[in-house]
Design a protein around this motif. Structure first.
Motif, PDB file in Angstrom:
ATOM      1  N   GLY A  77       7.925  -0.547   8.106  1.00 12.77           N
ATOM      2  CA  GLY A  77       6.604   0.075   8.113  1.00 12.77           C
ATOM      3  C   GLY A  77       5.924   0.107   6.766  1.00 12.77           C
ATOM      4  N   GLN A  78       6.467  -0.616   5.781  1.00 16.07           N
ATOM      5  CA  GLN A  78       5.891  -0.654   4.440  1.00 16.07           C
ATOM      6  C   GLN A  78       5.364  -2.055   4.148  1.00 16.07           C
ATOM      7  OE1 GLN A  78       8.762   1.402   1.548  1.00 16.07           O
ATOM      8  NE2 GLN A  78      10.008   1.156   3.400  1.00 16.07           N
ATOM      9  N   ASP A  79       4.178  -2.119   3.549  1.00 12.94           N
ATOM     10  CA  ASP A  79       3.584  -3.381   3.119  1.00 12.94           C
ATOM     11  C   ASP A  79       3.588  -3.438   1.591  1.00 12.94           C
ATOM     12  OD1 ASP A  79       3.059  -4.120   5.700  1.00 12.94           O
ATOM     13  OD2 ASP A  79       0.886  -3.829   5.582  1.00 12.94           O
ATOM     14  N   PHE A  80       4.049  -4.564   1.058  1.00  9.51           N
ATOM     15  CA  PHE A  80       4.034  -4.804  -0.379  1.00  9.51           C
ATOM     16  C   PHE A  80       3.124  -6.008  -0.600  1.00  9.51           C
ATOM     17  CE2 PHE A  80       8.036  -3.010   0.955  1.00  9.51           C
ATOM     18  CZ  PHE A  80       8.282  -1.992   0.045  1.00  9.51           C
ATOM     19  N   LEU A  81       1.990  -5.782  -1.255  1.00 10.96           N
ATOM     20  CA  LEU A  81       0.951  -6.795  -1.367  1.00 10.96           C
ATOM     21  C   LEU A  81       0.780  -7.215  -2.824  1.00 10.96           C
ATOM     22  CD1 LEU A  81      -1.434  -8.311   0.115  1.00 10.96           C
ATOM     23  CD2 LEU A  81      -2.885  -6.425  -0.689  1.00 10.96           C
ATOM     24  N   THR A  83       3.885   3.320   5.705  1.00 10.35           N
ATOM     25  CA  THR A  83       4.659   4.559   5.742  1.00 10.35           C
ATOM     26  C   THR A  83       5.538   4.650   4.508  1.00 10.35           C
ATOM     27  OG1 THR A  83       4.706   4.470   8.152  1.00 10.35           O
ATOM     28  CG2 THR A  83       6.322   5.892   7.073  1.00 10.35           C
ATOM     29  N   ARG A  84       5.335   5.685   3.718  1.00 13.43           N
ATOM     30  CA  ARG A  84       6.120   5.838   2.488  1.00 13.43           C
ATOM     31  C   ARG A  84       7.599   6.002   2.805  1.00 13.43           C
ATOM     32  NH1 ARG A  84       4.419  10.391  -1.304  1.00 13.43           N
ATOM     33  NH2 ARG A  84       4.341  11.658   0.581  1.00 13.43           N
ATOM     34  N   ARG A 119       4.223   6.267  -4.083  1.00  9.24           N
ATOM     35  CA  ARG A 119       2.778   6.462  -4.051  1.00  9.24           C
ATOM     36  C   ARG A 119       2.127   5.195  -3.490  1.00  9.24           C
ATOM     37  NH1 ARG A 119       4.450  10.733  -4.526  1.00  9.24           N
ATOM     38  NH2 ARG A 119       3.902  12.418  -5.984  1.00  9.24           N
ATOM     39  N   THR A 120       1.297   5.383  -2.460  1.00  9.50           N
ATOM     40  CA  THR A 120       0.651   4.265  -1.782  1.00  9.50           C
ATOM     41  C   THR A 120      -0.667   3.897  -2.454  1.00  9.50           C
ATOM     42  OG1 THR A 120      -0.326   5.858  -0.249  1.00  9.50           O
ATOM     43  CG2 THR A 120       1.702   4.772   0.451  1.00  9.50           C
ATOM     44  N   GLY A 121      -1.274   2.824  -1.945  1.00  7.02           N
ATOM     45  CA  GLY A 121      -2.545   2.355  -2.481  1.00  7.02           C
ATOM     46  C   GLY A 121      -2.351   1.202  -3.440  1.00  7.02           C
ATOM     47  N   ALA A 143      -2.805   8.794  -2.414  1.00  2.35           N
ATOM     48  CA  ALA A 143      -1.601   8.018  -2.692  1.00  2.35           C
ATOM     49  C   ALA A 143      -0.320   8.754  -2.323  1.00  2.35           C
ATOM     50  CB  ALA A 143      -1.559   7.638  -4.174  1.00  2.35           C
ATOM     51  N   ALA A 144      -0.391  10.074  -2.164  1.00  3.06           N
ATOM     52  CA  ALA A 144       0.782  10.855  -1.775  1.00  3.06           C
ATOM     53  C   ALA A 144       0.865  11.010  -0.263  1.00  3.06           C
ATOM     54  CB  ALA A 144       0.760  12.224  -2.437  1.00  3.06           C
ATOM     55  N   ALA A 145       0.263  10.071   0.460  1.00  3.22           N
ATOM     56  CA  ALA A 145       0.272  10.099   1.922  1.00  3.22           C
ATOM     57  C   ALA A 145       0.518   8.692   2.447  1.00  3.22           C
ATOM     58  CB  ALA A 145      -1.059  10.637   2.454  1.00  3.22           C
ATOM     59  N   ASN A 146       0.910   8.608   3.708  1.00  2.66           N
ATOM     60  CA  ASN A 146       0.994   7.306   4.372  1.00  2.66           C
ATOM     61  C   ASN A 146      -0.408   6.725   4.484  1.00  2.66           C
ATOM     62  OD1 ASN A 146       3.723   7.830   4.709  1.00  2.66           O
ATOM     63  ND2 ASN A 146       3.467   8.580   6.801  1.00  2.66           N
ATOM     64  N   GLN A 147      -0.557   5.442   4.186  1.00  2.84           N
ATOM     65  CA  GLN A 147      -1.866   4.803   4.278  1.00  2.84           C
ATOM     66  C   GLN A 147      -1.718   3.410   4.885  1.00  2.84           C
ATOM     67  OE1 GLN A 147      -5.030   5.987   1.269  1.00  2.84           O
ATOM     68  NE2 GLN A 147      -3.270   5.746  -0.079  1.00  2.84           N
ATOM     69  N   PRO A 148      -1.937   3.289   6.197  1.00  8.03           N
ATOM     70  CA  PRO A 148      -1.915   1.958   6.807  1.00  8.03           C
ATOM     71  C   PRO A 148      -3.079   1.124   6.303  1.00  8.03           C
ATOM     72  CG  PRO A 148      -2.698   3.606   8.359  1.00  8.03           C
ATOM     73  CD  PRO A 148      -2.237   4.362   7.159  1.00  8.03           C
ATOM     74  N   ALA A 149      -2.875  -0.189   6.270  1.00  8.32           N
ATOM     75  CA  ALA A 149      -3.894  -1.080   5.710  1.00  8.32           C
ATOM     76  C   ALA A 149      -4.169  -2.252   6.631  1.00  8.32           C
ATOM     77  CB  ALA A 149      -3.448  -1.586   4.338  1.00  8.32           C
ATOM     78  N   GLU A 150      -5.376  -2.782   6.517  1.00 10.80           N
ATOM     79  CA  GLU A 150      -5.773  -4.042   7.146  1.00 10.80           C
ATOM     80  C   GLU A 150      -6.184  -4.992   6.027  1.00 10.80           C
ATOM     81  OE1 GLU A 150      -8.366  -3.252  10.852  1.00 10.80           O
ATOM     82  OE2 GLU A 150      -8.685  -1.528   9.524  1.00 10.80           O
ATOM     83  N   TYR A 151      -6.076  -6.308   6.293  1.00 12.49           N
ATOM     84  CA  TYR A 151      -6.345  -7.309   5.268  1.00 12.49           C
ATOM     85  C   TYR A 151      -7.336  -8.326   5.817  1.00 12.49           C
ATOM     86  CZ  TYR A 151      -2.024  -5.045   3.923  1.00 12.49           C
ATOM     87  OH  TYR A 151      -1.082  -4.088   3.645  1.00 12.49           O
ATOM     88  N   PHE A 152      -8.208  -8.836   4.919  1.00  9.50           N
ATOM     89  CA  PHE A 152      -9.334  -9.645   5.369  1.00  9.50           C
ATOM     90  C   PHE A 152      -9.513 -10.874   4.476  1.00  9.50           C
ATOM     91  CE2 PHE A 152     -10.049  -5.233   6.400  1.00  9.50           C
ATOM     92  CZ  PHE A 152     -10.417  -5.270   7.742  1.00  9.50           C
ATOM     93  N   ASP A 153      -9.863 -11.984   5.120  1.00 12.00           N
ATOM     94  CA  ASP A 153     -10.327 -13.165   4.400  1.00 12.00           C
ATOM     95  C   ASP A 153     -11.784 -12.928   4.043  1.00 12.00           C
ATOM     96  OD1 ASP A 153      -8.201 -15.046   4.172  1.00 12.00           O
ATOM     97  OD2 ASP A 153      -8.301 -15.358   6.334  1.00 12.00           O
ATOM     98  N   GLY A 154     -11.998 -12.288   2.913  1.00 11.28           N
ATOM     99  CA  GLY A 154     -13.353 -11.924   2.533  1.00 11.28           C
ATOM    100  C   GLY A 154     -13.500 -10.412   2.488  1.00 11.28           C
TER     101      GLY A 154
END
Length: 642
Positions: free
Chosen positions: A429-433, A448-449, A455-457, A492-503
Motif C-alpha cells: 500500500g506504499q508508493d515510492f516515486l 498508507t504509511r 512522512r508522506t508527500g 505528511a503525518a497522514a496516509n495520502q493516496p496518490a494518482e499519477y498523470f501524463d501531464g
C-alpha cells in the motif's frame, strides 16, 4: 575487583534476584549460575589499566585501527562487570539490566583481546581478562530459555534479536576459544546453547521469527549468519537443511519487490544499509549461498534511487521520509573506521554498483595514515556507543573498491546517468516515486504509511549542480515538506493516496511503473478526509504545488542551506544562515554558485525562514532552514531551479 554494590530497588535485580522475585525458587535449585554446574564464581580481579601513553597509534596495522578505541575502553568495561559475569555499567544496549542478553554480546570483545597477540595489545593471555570472559559467558548462557531463545526486554521474553545476535557472537567466540585452546567446558556449553538456539530459530513454525512479510529482516538475517558459522564449526545435516530453507524464506519474505529490506512493513535506511546488508554479507561469507548476492543486487538498485549524491562529493543525502525506524540523514563520502557499513565490500565484485556507496580504497588508506600520524591520545568509547559488530566484521579482511571502480559505479547511478525518467515502486500500500528531469530530481512517498515515524508527500528535491535543495525529514512535524493546518497537524503525518498523470493532474492517467518520457508529469494526492488536497506538476526545471485546504494552513518547505548560499526574499530582505528571518514577500531566491533556485507563491505573505538543528556530513555545514508561508487555505507555489 570489588563486589558490585547492591542495586537500588528501582534498578534491575541480579539474575538470582530476578528468578526469586518471579517465584523461581524451584528453578534456582535446578539451574546453577554456571551452565555446566560449576560453582558460583568468586570476586573477579581488576583488569590492569593501559600503561601511560598507550596505545601507540603507529603500532596498529591499518585494518586493525578500529580496535584502538575498544582497547582503551576494555579495562573500564571489564572492571564494571558484576562478579557473576553481568556486564554492568551501561556500556552496551538498553535496558542495562542483568536479564538483557544483548548486554552480554561483549564476550566476543573480551575473547578477541585475550586470544590475539599484538604489539599494542597488553591483554593477550591475561588471566584477569580470561576470568572475566569465563564469568561473562556463564551469565550469558545462564539466561537462555529451555527452548533455545534468549530474553532482551524482560526475563520471560523469547526475543528474536537477542537470540539471532547471540548465535553470531557466541559462534565467533567459540571459534576464538577453540583456536586459543582455553575454557573447554565453556566451549561445550556454547555448542549446546547454539544447537538449542538454532533448533528454535530455524524452525519455520517459530512465528516470533518467521512471518510474511518479516517484521525485522535484519534480526532474522543476523540469526542466519550466526547459524551459518555455528554449523561450519559443528556440522549437523538436519539443521543445515533448515538453514538452507531459511535462507530461501528470507529472500521471499524479507525483501520487498521494490528492493528494500522489510523493517516494520517498510524501508529503513539505517537498518537496511548499516545492519541488514552487512549481516547478509556475513552470512554470505559463511555459506557462499548466491541467494545473498541476488538480494544485494536488488538492494543496490534501490539505493541507486534513494541515496542522492551531492555534486561537490561530500557524500549522499538519504531519502528518509519513508524510513520506518530511524533517521539517518546522510553518509559521508569518506567514512573512516569505525564504519558500520564496511562489510558491504563483500558484494562489490559481484554487485559492482554497491561500490558507489563505499569509501574508496585509496581514500580509506589516506584516512588511516592520518589517524596513525595524529599525536592525540586515542579516545575511549562512550557508553552505549561500543558496538561489538565493528570488531566481528573485521575478521573477514577487506577489499574496498578502488577510486576508479567507485567512480564508474557513481556515474551509473540512475539520476546521474539519465536526465529523464519516472520510476514508481509499490508495496504494502506504499508508493515510492522518483521523477528525473534535466533540472531536477524529485522524490515522493504516498499511500498508507508503514509507521507513525514516516512522512508522506514529496520527500526531496535535488539539482544536478546545486545538490539537495529540499529535504523532508521523518519523525518530525516541523521538518517535513507539508501543508500544516492551524492545529499543527501536517498532511505528511497522514496516509495520502496518490494518482499519477501524463501531464497536468486530471489529464490522462499514468499507469506505468517506469517511463523515459520527457514531458510534464502530474501527481494528485490528499488526506483521507480530503481536508488537504495537493496537485503537483513537474516540468524540465520546475515543481509547482497547488494546495487546497478546508481551513487556514501553512505551506512548509525544509530547505538545506550552505553557509555560502545567498538567500533573499523578494522584498529585499536578506536571510542569514543559521538565523531566523521573516519578510512579507511574494517569494524567495536562493543562489548557490551559478544556480538560482526561485521559490514563488504569488501574493505577498508574511513568510518566515527558521533554522533547525539538522546538519549534514562530518563538517556539519549544511543546515536545515524551514520556509513557512501562511495562507487562507489556497496556495500555489513554484520552485524553479535554473
Amino acid at each position: 575487583m570489588k563486589p558490585h554494590p547492591p542495586l537500588p530497588s528501582k534498578r534491575p535485580l541480579s539474575r538470582r534476584g530476578l528468578l526469586a522475585a518471579a517465584g523461581g525458587a524451584a528453578l534456582l535449585a535446578t539451574l546453577p549460575l554456571s551452565r555446566a554446574g560449576a560453582s558460583a564464581p568468586g570476586a573477579l580481579p581488576d583488569l590492569a589499566p593501559l600503561p601511560p601513553g598507550a596505545p601507540d597509534r603507529t603500532l596498529f596495522a591499518p585494518a586493525e585501527q578500529r580496535y584502538a578505541p575498544y582497547l582503551v575502553t576494555l579495562a573500564p568495561m571489564v572492571d564494571d562487570m558484576d562478579d557473576d559475569g553481568f556486564f554492568a555499567g551501561g556500556w552496551w544496549r538498553s535496558p542495562a539490566a542483568s536479564y538483557n542478553a544483548r548486554v552480554q554480546e561483549h564476550v566476543y570483545t573480551l575473547s578477541w583481546f585475550y586470544a590475539n597477540a599484538r604489539r599494542w595489545n597488553p591483554y593477550a593471555g591475561d588471566s584477569a581478562l580470561l576470568a572475566a570472559l569465563d564469568a561473562g559467558l556463564g551469565h550469558y548462557l545462564g539466561l537462555q530459555h529451555d527452548d533455545g531463545s534468549w530474553p532482551e526486554y524482560s526475563i520471560g521474553e523469547h526475543s528474536m534479536p537477542a537470540t539471532g545476535f547471540a548465535m553470531g557472537y557466541l559462534s565467533k567466540t567459540l571459534a576464538i576459544l577453540r583456536k586459543a585452546h582455553v575454557l573447554s567446558e565453556r566451549q561445550a556449553q556454547i555448542r549446546t546453547a547454539l544447537r538449542s538456539a538454532m533448533t528454535w530459530f530455524l524452525d519455520p513454525a517459530t512465528t516470533a521469527i518467521w512471518q510474511t512479510p518479516l517484521a525485522y529482516a535484519n534480526q532474522a538475517t543476523a540469526g542466519l549468519a550466526g547459524a551459518s558459522l555455528a554449523l561450519n564449526l559443528d556440522p549437523d545435516a538436519f539443521l543445515r537443511r533448515r538453514l538452507t530453507d531459511a535462507i530461501a524464506r528470507l529472500a521471499r519474505t524479507g525483501q520487498s519487490p521494490a528492493g528494500f529490506f522489510y523493517e516494520q512493513r517498510g524501508m529503513d535506511m539505517n537498518y537496511n544499509f548499516e545492519v541488514m546488508l552487512p549481516e547478509t554479507a556475513d552470512a554470505y561469507h559463511q555459506t557462499g549461498d548466491k541467494t545473498f548476492v541476488s538480494m544485494a543486487h536488488a538492494f543496490a538498485d534501490w539505493l541507486g534511487y534513494n541515496l542522492v549524491r551531492e555534486p561537490d562529493g561530500s557524500g549522499y543525502i538519504a531519502n528518509i521520509a519513508p524510513s520506518t525506524r530511524t533517521s539517518s540523514r546522510y553518509y559521508d563520502d569518506i567514512r573512516p573506521d569505525p564504519d558500520r557499513t564496511a562489510l558491504n565490500w563483500t558484494f562489490v565484485r559481484e554487485v559492482p554498483e554497491l561500490g558507489a556507496f563505499l569509501t574508496a580504497r585509496e581514500d580509506l588508506a589516506a584516512a588511516r595514515a592520518a589517524w596513525a600520524a595524529d599525536p592525540a591520545p586515542v579516545p575511549p568509547l562512550r557508553k552505549q556507543d561500543t558496538s561489538p559488530r565493528i570488531l566481528t566484521h573485521a575478521i573477514y579482511g577487506e577489499s574496498f573498491p578502488t577510486r576508479k571502480e567507485r567512480k564508474k559505479a557513481v556515474a551509473d547511478l540512475p539520476y546521474l546517468k539519465k536526465t529523464h525518467f519516472v520510476e514508481l515502486r509499490s508495496d504494502l500500500g506504499q508508493d515510492f516515486l522518483y521523477v528525473r528531469r534535466p533540472g531536477l530530481y524529485l522524490g515522493g512517498y504516498f499511500g498508507t504509511r508503514a509507521t507513525t515515524r514516516t512522512r508522506t508527500g514529496l520527500t526531496f528535491l535535488w539539482h544536478p549542480a546545486a545538490g539537495m535543495v529540499v529535504h523532508s525529514l521523518n519523525d518530525s512535524n516541523e521538518g517535513c515538506w507539508a501543508t500544516v493546518l492551524s492545529n499543527g497537524n501536517p498532511d505528511a503525518a497522514a496516509n495520502q493516496p496518490a494518482e499519477y498523470f501524463d501531464g497536468e493532474p486530471g489529464g490522462p492517467a499514468w499507469t506505468g511503473r517506469h517511463s523515459t518520457g520527457e514531458g510534464t508529469f502530474g501527481i494528485r494526492y490528499h488526506t483521507a478526509s480530503s481536508s488537504i488536497r495537493t496537485d503537483v506538476v513537474i516540468t524540465r526545471d520546475t515543481v509547482r504545488r497547488s494546495v487546497r485546504a478546508t481551513s487556514a494552513a501553512t505551506e512548509q518547505i525544509p530547505l538545506i542551506l550552505h553557509p555560502t548560499d545567498a538567500v533573499t526574499f523578494t522584498d529585499g530582505t536578506r536571510a542569514r544562515y543559521g538565523a531566523d528571518t521573516g519578510a512579507t514577500a511574494t517569494g524567495l531566491d536562493l543562489r548557490r554558485g551559478n544556480v538560482l533556485i526561485a521559490i514563488r507563491w504569488g501574493t505577498a505573505r508574511p513568510a518566515t525562514l527558521q533554522h533547525g538543528a539538522s546538519t549534514y556530513f562530518r563538517d556539519g555545514e549544511r543546515l536545515i532552514h524551514v520556509l513557512r508561508i501562511p495562507h487562507e487555505g489556497r496556495l500555489d507555489t513554484a520552485i524553479k531551479l535554473a
